[in-house]
Design a protein around this motif. Structure first.
Motif, PDB file in Angstrom:
ATOM      1  N   TRP A  75       0.840  -1.194   0.000  1.00 51.62           N
ATOM      2  CA  TRP A  75       0.000   0.000   0.000  1.00 51.62           C
ATOM      3  C   TRP A  75       0.879   1.249   0.000  1.00 51.62           C
ATOM      4  N   LYS A  76       0.410   2.276  -0.677  1.00 50.23           N
ATOM      5  CA  LYS A  76       1.111   3.559  -0.604  1.00 50.23           C
ATOM      6  C   LYS A  76       0.995   4.099   0.813  1.00 50.23           C
ATOM      7  N   ASP A  88      -4.348   9.299  -2.382  1.00 48.25           N
ATOM      8  CA  ASP A  88      -3.934   7.985  -2.892  1.00 48.25           C
ATOM      9  C   ASP A  88      -3.161   7.171  -1.865  1.00 48.25           C
ATOM     10  N   LYS A  89      -2.950   7.694  -0.655  1.00 52.36           N
ATOM     11  CA  LYS A  89      -2.221   6.970   0.390  1.00 52.36           C
ATOM     12  C   LYS A  89      -3.216   6.161   1.213  1.00 52.36           C
ATOM     13  N   THR A  90      -3.028   4.839   1.227  1.00 53.22           N
ATOM     14  CA  THR A  90      -4.003   3.932   1.844  1.00 53.22           C
ATOM     15  C   THR A  90      -3.680   3.618   3.290  1.00 53.22           C
ATOM     16  N   GLU A  91      -2.415   3.589   3.642  1.00 44.86           N
ATOM     17  CA  GLU A  91      -1.995   3.182   4.987  1.00 44.86           C
ATOM     18  C   GLU A  91      -1.010   4.195   5.544  1.00 44.86           C
TER      19      GLU A  91
END
Length: 317
Positions: A75-76, A88-91
């Motif tokens: 994940w990004k 767009d950053k998931t974690e």
């Protein structure tokens, strides 16, 4: 040794060098140290030598190895606190780091300077969060301001090839089309300053490094003068450090390329570079292919520097 991010973590360099040569002579002599131990290597940036040499070093010590490429199979990750994560950053790194720590015994991290915020880069925000939140020993596989595994390998190589007790070692800036971090140059200077070598840094005006890394080195703006009588030439590009040009390319003068004419000014010096190298920008084909080029033995010693560091970390567990 719990963590490894700079030369001071290694302690006495003479002892470290002796250990390095012992490891090089018997690479599998400590394979029981890593039995049932797992290394996770975290890459925020691309790698060839660091990835392969560190994995090989860990395998020599009997370790299990896992590799995680951030943004290319994970994940990004968000790295800033207080951010509304609607992009767009998931974690977030603050969850990812302790989770990673659950699955391993040692963590290696590679994360370059981003050139977005000088303070964040020079405070080593990424690797220090791994040290703070993972609960595991952490070592640098290149960070924003230093590349200590490379510098340790450089030192090992110089010690192997030097022909006198106090060689003249020159770190020279060379042109490059893209903005590169100061990490390799900073780190090389930091390690050379821990030796008694005659150490000189040469670069165009505007490419001064952080004074804390320059240390006791002589700075010479005339490259040819710096090369005179040198025993080792270490070429590397770096972008500007000084504000307001931090992270920028302010000079691409090809007259700084290391060529045979300049090498002829030296004491038949060995040529060094951390690789990858842009031929005929940093150094000409003639020089890098010459018998005095030791870039391949230098790269080979990356396995040894990594193995000494991992060995010491495993011994401290």
């Amino acid at each position: 040794m719990r963590h490894f991010t700079n030369v001071k973590d290694l302690g006495d360099l003479n002892i470290a060098l002796k250990e390095a040569f012992e490891v090089k002579a018997n690479r599998f002599g400590y394979k029981e140290l890593g039995k049932n131990k797992t290394l996770i290597m975290i890459f925020f940036n691309s790698s060839l030598r660091t990835r392969l040499s560190t994995q090989k070093a860990a395998m020599n010590l009997g370790m299990n190895v896992m590799v995680l490429d951030i943004n290319q199979g994970a994940w990004k990750l968000e790295t800033e606190r207080g951010v509304v994560m609607d992009g767009d950053k998931t974690e977030h790194l603050l969850e990812a780091i302790p989770v990673i720590g659950c699955y391993c015994d040692v963590i290696g991290v590679r994360s370059f300077a981003r050139f977005e915020n000088k303070a964040d880069d020079y405070e080593e925000k990424i690797i220090n969060q791994f040290i703070q939140y993972s609960g595991r020993p952490v070592f640098s596989m290149e960070a924003a301001t230093r590349h200590p595994l490379q510098s340790f390998a450089d030192l090992i190589t110089i010690e192997e090839y030097k022909k006198m007790a106090r060689p003249k070692v020159v770190l020279t800036w060379a042109p490059h089309p893209k903005s590169l971090p100061q990490a390799v140059a900073n780190s090389f200077a930091e390690w050379m300053n821990e030796t008694d070598y005659d150490f000189v840094i040469t670069h165009p005006e505007g490419y001064e490094l952080d004074p804390k890394f320059v240390g006791k080195a002589r700075v010479e703006y005339d490259q040819r003068k710096a090369f005179e009588g040198a025993d080792f030439i270490y070429a590397k590009n770096w972008s500007a450090y000084t504000d307001p040009n931090y992270g920028k390319v302010i000079n691409t003068d090809r007259s700084w390329t290391v060529d045979a004419e300049k090498m002829a000014l030296t004491n038949n010096a060995y040529f060094m570079h951390c690789l990858p190298v842009r031929r005929n920008m940093i150094v000409t084909d003639e020089v890098i292919e010459s018998p005095q080029s030791i870039v391949i033995p230098e790269a080979a010693n990356r396995e040894i520097s990594a193995q000494v560091v991992l060995k010491r970390i495993l011994e401290s567990l």
